[in-house]
Design an enzyme around this catalytic site. Sequence first.
Site, PDB file in Angstrom:
ATOM      1  N   LYS A  37      -0.745  -9.627   3.330  1.00  0.00           N
ATOM      2  CA  LYS A  37      -0.053  -9.011   4.466  1.00  0.00           C
ATOM      3  C   LYS A  37      -1.038  -8.107   5.194  1.00  0.00           C
ATOM      4  O   LYS A  37      -1.758  -7.333   4.567  1.00  0.00           O
ATOM      5  CB  LYS A  37       1.160  -8.210   3.972  1.00  0.00           C
ATOM      6  N   GLU A  88       9.128  -3.933  10.572  1.00  0.00           N
ATOM      7  CA  GLU A  88       9.583  -2.675   9.963  1.00  0.00           C
ATOM      8  C   GLU A  88      10.168  -1.750  11.032  1.00  0.00           C
ATOM      9  O   GLU A  88       9.545  -1.532  12.084  1.00  0.00           O
ATOM     10  CB  GLU A  88       8.399  -1.983   9.254  1.00  0.00           C
ATOM     11  N   ASP A 138      -0.744  -6.381   0.083  1.00  0.00           N
ATOM     12  CA  ASP A 138      -1.187  -5.698   1.303  1.00  0.00           C
ATOM     13  C   ASP A 138      -2.702  -5.596   1.396  1.00  0.00           C
ATOM     14  O   ASP A 138      -3.368  -5.198   0.426  1.00  0.00           O
ATOM     15  CB  ASP A 138      -0.662  -4.249   1.290  1.00  0.00           C
ATOM     16  N   GLU A 175      -1.500  -5.511   8.707  1.00  0.00           N
ATOM     17  CA  GLU A 175      -0.899  -4.815   9.848  1.00  0.00           C
ATOM     18  C   GLU A 175      -1.774  -5.053  11.076  1.00  0.00           C
ATOM     19  O   GLU A 175      -2.993  -5.138  10.959  1.00  0.00           O
ATOM     20  CB  GLU A 175      -0.804  -3.311   9.562  1.00  0.00           C
ATOM     21  N   ASP A 206       0.842  -1.205   0.000  1.00  0.00           N
ATOM     22  CA  ASP A 206       0.000   0.000   0.000  1.00  0.00           C
ATOM     23  C   ASP A 206       0.877   1.255   0.000  1.00  0.00           C
ATOM     24  O   ASP A 206       0.367   2.378  -0.054  1.00  0.00           O
ATOM     25  CB  ASP A 206      -1.033  -0.010   1.132  1.00  0.00           C
ATOM     26  N   SER A 207       2.215   1.059   0.010  1.00  0.00           N
ATOM     27  CA  SER A 207       3.125   2.175  -0.245  1.00  0.00           C
ATOM     28  C   SER A 207       2.819   2.807  -1.602  1.00  0.00           C
ATOM     29  O   SER A 207       3.271   3.914  -1.890  1.00  0.00           O
ATOM     30  CB  SER A 207       4.586   1.684  -0.212  1.00  0.00           C
TER      31      SER A 207
END
Length: 263
Positions: free
Chosen positions: A112, A181, A84, A114, A45-46
């Site tokens: 992935k 991270e 993501d 978070e 999602d960067s």
Amino acid sequence: MKTVTLSTLRARKQAGEPFSCLTAYDASFARAASEAGIEVLLVGDSLGMVLQGHASTLPVTLDDICYHTRCVARGKGASLLMVDLPFMSNSSQERLLQDAGELMRAGAELVKVEGEAWMADGIRELTRRGVPVCAHLGLTPQTVYQLGGYKVQGRDAERAGQILEDARTLVDAGASVILLECVPASLGRAVSEALEVPVIGIGAGPDVDGQILVMHDVLGVTHGRTPRFVKNFLAEAEDVQSAFRRYHEDVKARRFPAEAHCF
Ligand code: KIV
């Protein structure tokens, strides 16, 4: 390169052979990265920051991610495709399962997410349904406003212990991979040593099982302050393909990350 699967990553960990990972957002760069030997591609999602120009990853939608996943899936070659889950996909169990289903339909092979120990139930439900999960801990960019900025996490013993405990809990719940991270190198090593599953690091020191970087950073296309853990591999290479290869080879040889890139 032989097709990379989760078993490949586990075998690399057992053999003590680091693997390389890189973000990708379209078919052409995905193909170049895969041909350079990079084992895992991440539709991160960067993309909200490096493609769309936002100040954070929060505005990225599920449709945005699915679009780029379909593009990368066409060029990914033998690399494993991780994708993501965007901001708020974890807001309810139902939404988590639906969003993960959309990503898998678009071509994801590993999703992935978070979140800390509270994500355990969600991860259990996903893995029960055959969706492999990478749990992202440490600096989690989707909570940047709560964290008060893009800061190193786990510098003090209490928070470091919490991150290690959360990683254990999420692996017990079924996570196949942990991504750490921006944590001190000592914590990266401790988490990797404590877990049987592969641990991927970005700014987590040299002693994790795999390294990941954002593609734009590897190519020196960065704006503003460059994070300490970033290296421009294009500066020492003739072209994009050679820069990707150099990154891959430096990870394999444990030349990257060097001390200058660690916390
Ligand atoms: O979105 C992303 O690119 C990521 C990496 C920073 C690991 O999550």
